[in-house]
Design a protein around this motif. Structure first.
Motif, PDB file in Angstrom:
ATOM      1  N   LEU A 242       0.807  -1.233  -0.398  1.00  0.00           N
ATOM      2  CA  LEU A 242      -0.325   0.193   0.023  1.00  0.00           C
ATOM      3  C   LEU A 242       0.847   1.300  -0.131  1.00  0.00           C
ATOM      4  O   LEU A 242       0.500   2.700  -0.506  1.00  0.00           O
ATOM      5  N   ALA A 243       2.067   1.588   0.899  1.00  0.00           N
ATOM      6  CA  ALA A 243       2.600   2.123   0.788  1.00  0.00           C
ATOM      7  C   ALA A 243       3.664   2.379  -0.724  1.00  0.00           C
ATOM      8  O   ALA A 243       3.705   3.273  -0.862  1.00  0.00           O
ATOM      9  N   ALA A 244       4.108   1.483  -1.562  1.00  0.00           N
ATOM     10  CA  ALA A 244       4.542   1.669  -2.025  1.00  0.00           C
ATOM     11  C   ALA A 244       3.548   2.592  -3.693  1.00  0.00           C
ATOM     12  O   ALA A 244       4.808   3.596  -4.332  1.00  0.00           O
ATOM     13  N   ILE A 245       2.365   2.421  -3.365  1.00  0.00           N
ATOM     14  CA  ILE A 245       1.538   3.406  -4.266  1.00  0.00           C
ATOM     15  C   ILE A 245       1.727   4.240  -4.313  1.00  0.00           C
ATOM     16  O   ILE A 245       2.126   5.181  -5.230  1.00  0.00           O
ATOM     17  N   PRO A 246       1.766   5.398  -3.107  1.00  0.00           N
ATOM     18  CA  PRO A 246       1.225   6.872  -3.204  1.00  0.00           C
ATOM     19  C   PRO A 246       2.983   7.185  -3.413  1.00  0.00           C
ATOM     20  O   PRO A 246       3.678   8.156  -3.922  1.00  0.00           O
ATOM     21  N   LEU A 247       4.259   6.329  -3.077  1.00  0.00           N
ATOM     22  CA  LEU A 247       5.345   6.565  -2.962  1.00  0.00           C
ATOM     23  C   LEU A 247       5.726   6.292  -4.283  1.00  0.00           C
ATOM     24  O   LEU A 247       6.950   7.143  -5.207  1.00  0.00           O
ATOM     25  N   SER A 248       5.103   5.716  -5.173  1.00  0.00           N
ATOM     26  CA  SER A 248       5.525   5.680  -6.755  1.00  0.00           C
ATOM     27  C   SER A 248       4.535   7.045  -7.473  1.00  0.00           C
ATOM     28  O   SER A 248       5.717   7.782  -8.596  1.00  0.00           O
ATOM     29  N   LEU A 249       3.779   7.198  -6.669  1.00  0.00           N
ATOM     30  CA  LEU A 249       3.150   8.196  -7.721  1.00  0.00           C
ATOM     31  C   LEU A 249       3.931   9.490  -7.306  1.00  0.00           C
ATOM     32  O   LEU A 249       4.180  10.666  -7.830  1.00  0.00           O
ATOM     33  N   ALA A 250       4.688   9.461  -5.576  1.00  0.00           N
ATOM     34  CA  ALA A 250       4.862  10.636  -6.162  1.00  0.00           C
ATOM     35  C   ALA A 250       6.337  11.003  -6.503  1.00  0.00           C
ATOM     36  O   ALA A 250       7.150  12.138  -6.504  1.00  0.00           O
ATOM     37  N   GLY A 251       7.055  10.321  -6.943  1.00  0.00           N
ATOM     38  CA  GLY A 251       8.430  10.111  -6.944  1.00  0.00           C
ATOM     39  C   GLY A 251       9.372   8.778  -7.650  1.00  0.00           C
ATOM     40  O   GLY A 251       9.538   8.022  -7.517  1.00  0.00           O
ATOM     41  N   GLY A 252       8.486   8.658  -8.849  1.00  0.00           N
ATOM     42  CA  GLY A 252       8.855   7.158  -9.603  1.00  0.00           C
ATOM     43  C   GLY A 252      10.476   7.349  -9.916  1.00  0.00           C
ATOM     44  O   GLY A 252      11.462   6.218  -9.920  1.00  0.00           O
ATOM     45  N   SER A 253      10.248   7.912 -10.735  1.00  0.00           N
ATOM     46  CA  SER A 253      11.711   8.410 -11.270  1.00  0.00           C
ATOM     47  C   SER A 253      12.594   8.521 -10.126  1.00  0.00           C
ATOM     48  O   SER A 253      13.974   7.660 -10.693  1.00  0.00           O
TER      49      SER A 253
ATOM     50  N   ALA B 222       5.247  -5.618  -4.752  1.00  0.00           N
ATOM     51  CA  ALA B 222       5.277  -3.498  -4.649  1.00  0.00           C
ATOM     52  C   ALA B 222       6.943  -3.053  -4.798  1.00  0.00           C
ATOM     53  O   ALA B 222       6.742  -2.014  -5.374  1.00  0.00           O
ATOM     54  N   PHE B 223       7.847  -4.246  -5.438  1.00  0.00           N
ATOM     55  CA  PHE B 223       8.752  -3.393  -6.061  1.00  0.00           C
ATOM     56  C   PHE B 223       8.317  -2.834  -7.562  1.00  0.00           C
ATOM     57  O   PHE B 223       9.105  -1.916  -8.115  1.00  0.00           O
ATOM     58  N   TRP B 224       7.711  -3.466  -8.298  1.00  0.00           N
ATOM     59  CA  TRP B 224       7.323  -3.359  -9.479  1.00  0.00           C
ATOM     60  C   TRP B 224       6.493  -2.518  -9.047  1.00  0.00           C
ATOM     61  O   TRP B 224       7.032  -1.320 -10.773  1.00  0.00           O
ATOM     62  N   VAL B 225       5.966  -1.790  -8.498  1.00  0.00           N
ATOM     63  CA  VAL B 225       4.948  -1.153  -8.789  1.00  0.00           C
ATOM     64  C   VAL B 225       6.072   0.577  -8.190  1.00  0.00           C
ATOM     65  O   VAL B 225       5.190   1.608  -8.581  1.00  0.00           O
ATOM     66  N   LEU B 226       6.847   0.402  -7.614  1.00  0.00           N
ATOM     67  CA  LEU B 226       7.514   1.818  -7.762  1.00  0.00           C
ATOM     68  C   LEU B 226       8.352   2.086  -8.514  1.00  0.00           C
ATOM     69  O   LEU B 226       8.843   3.231  -9.168  1.00  0.00           O
ATOM     70  N   VAL B 227       8.179   0.957  -9.508  1.00  0.00           N
ATOM     71  CA  VAL B 227       9.032   1.793 -10.703  1.00  0.00           C
ATOM     72  C   VAL B 227       7.864   1.110 -11.710  1.00  0.00           C
ATOM     73  O   VAL B 227       8.364   1.039 -13.013  1.00  0.00           O
ATOM     74  N   ILE B 228       6.869   1.298 -11.468  1.00  0.00           N
ATOM     75  CA  ILE B 228       6.334   1.405 -12.556  1.00  0.00           C
ATOM     76  C   ILE B 228       5.798   2.182 -14.407  1.00  0.00           C
ATOM     77  O   ILE B 228       5.228   1.371 -14.843  1.00  0.00           O
TER      78      ILE B 228
END
Length: 346
Positions: free
Chosen positions: A199-210, A285-291
């Motif tokens: 769940l944490a990975a989703i906002p973290l990815s949205l906020a700073g995927g790069s 979750a790893f994939w979500v971070l680099v989605i």
């Protein structure tokens, strides 16, 4: 496969799947389908138009057969396997052997953990989204994930299991991700933590995927282990599009929700299942971070290949609902329809 999915649903609504005659029928059908799927995938035409990676592998195989000096760097198990095959068989039978290695572990896993109901689990494996793509395009990646599944058949024999894990890694370095997830979920056995991580990975990815892409692929060296996914060396057509893929995230959530429901609502405490669920969730979750990265769907498959058993395992091990097999029939059709609709979209 759509016809098979509706057969499973209709049969579950009318008959008791536990009936001996019903089990024999689907077991017989399962062996026919296993044979057909292996031949259908393994004897496909060598086409660069439809199977981009397949044409590349074919060129390399031809060079090996001609005795060209080919320098092997990384993925040693697969490359030496390919070199050995080039000495004893044509490229046609090489791809048939590859398909056999890709499909059979799903059958063995289903037989071991689902017993008389193995066909239903096997159908979910083969009906999973991207199963076809990783048997025909992402070939090394697909074989490596199947060897990982085979390793799980020896869960109670740790030395043998980790031996096959190493073989899977040597087939494709990207298996480092599910291997790390497996070890992490084995060391820390609290499924609530797995859910918090996802769940944490989703906002973290949205906020700073790069930021995450830069961390993993430039500073932690993952780009060397994942064979050009980010650089775009390989492609799966429309499924390699970039951006935050909410449709893929929804698909991943099927497995997360299933595990949450079975573990926290139905109190399934099976040690193997909790470990399997943790591996799936952490790898996903790893994939979500680099989605948003190029070709991130290939990272997604490093967890998606486990979704079928995450959803199916408790339903054939434990009594969950009153009309259990009717519910399972609905679940199978819903699970497969995502694959079918994405196929139509493509």
């Amino acid at each position: 496969m759509l016809i098979l999915a509706f057969m499973i649903l209709m049969h579950a609504l009318v008959y008791d799947v536990r009936d001996t005659q019903s089990t024999r029928f689907f077991n017989g059908l399962g062996f026919i389908y296993l044979f057909f799927a292996t031949l259908y995938m393994g004897l496909r035409p060598i086409s660069g138009r439809y199977f981009v990676d397949m044409a590349t592998y074919s060129m390399g195989y031809d060079m090996m057969q001609k005795g060209t000096n080919v320098e092997i760097k990384g993925d040693y198990a697969f490359n030496y396997f390919m070199l050995l095959c080039s000495k004893v068989m044509s490229v046609k039978y090489f791809f048939l052997l590859v398909a056999t290695i890709y499909i059979l572990p799903c059958f063995w896993f289903s037989k071991k953990y689902f017993g008389a109901y193995w066909f239903y689990a096997f159908f979910m494996f083969v009906g999973s989204f991207s199963f076809w793509a990783y048997g025909t395009n992402g070939i090394r990646n697909g074989m490596a994930t199947s060897i990982f599944i085979f390793a799980l058949c020896y869960y109670e024999k740790k030395a043998l299991m980790y031996f096959f894990f190493i073989i899977a890694f040597l087939f494709h370095g990207s298996l480092l991700i599910p291997l790390a997830a497996f070890i992490a979920s084995g060391l820390y056995k609290d499924p609530k933590v797995y859910l918090y991580i996802w769940l944490a990975a989703i906002p973290l990815s949205l906020a700073g995927g790069s930021v995450w892409q830069n961390l993993f692929f430039n500073h932690l060296g993952f780009s060397d282990r994942t064979s050009g996914y980010i650089e775009g060396a390989e492609t799966e057509g429309s499924f390699s599009s970039t951006g935050f893929r909410w449709d893929f995230l929804l698909y991943s959530a099927f497995g997360v929700f299933a595990g949450w429901y079975f573990i926290f609502k139905k109190h399934v405490t099976d040690r193997f299942y909790v470990h399997l669920f943790g591996t799936y969730v952490i790898a996903n979750a790893f994939w979500v971070l680099v989605i948003t990265a190029n070709y991130s769907n290939r990272f997604a498959y490093l967890s998606w290949f486990l979704m079928a058993p995450v959803i199916a395992y408790p339903m054939f091990k434990y009594k969950i609902w009153k009309d259990q097999y009717k519910v399972f029939g609905y679940i199978v059709i819903a699970y497969y329809m995502f694959t079918y609709l994405m196929f139509l979209k493509k």
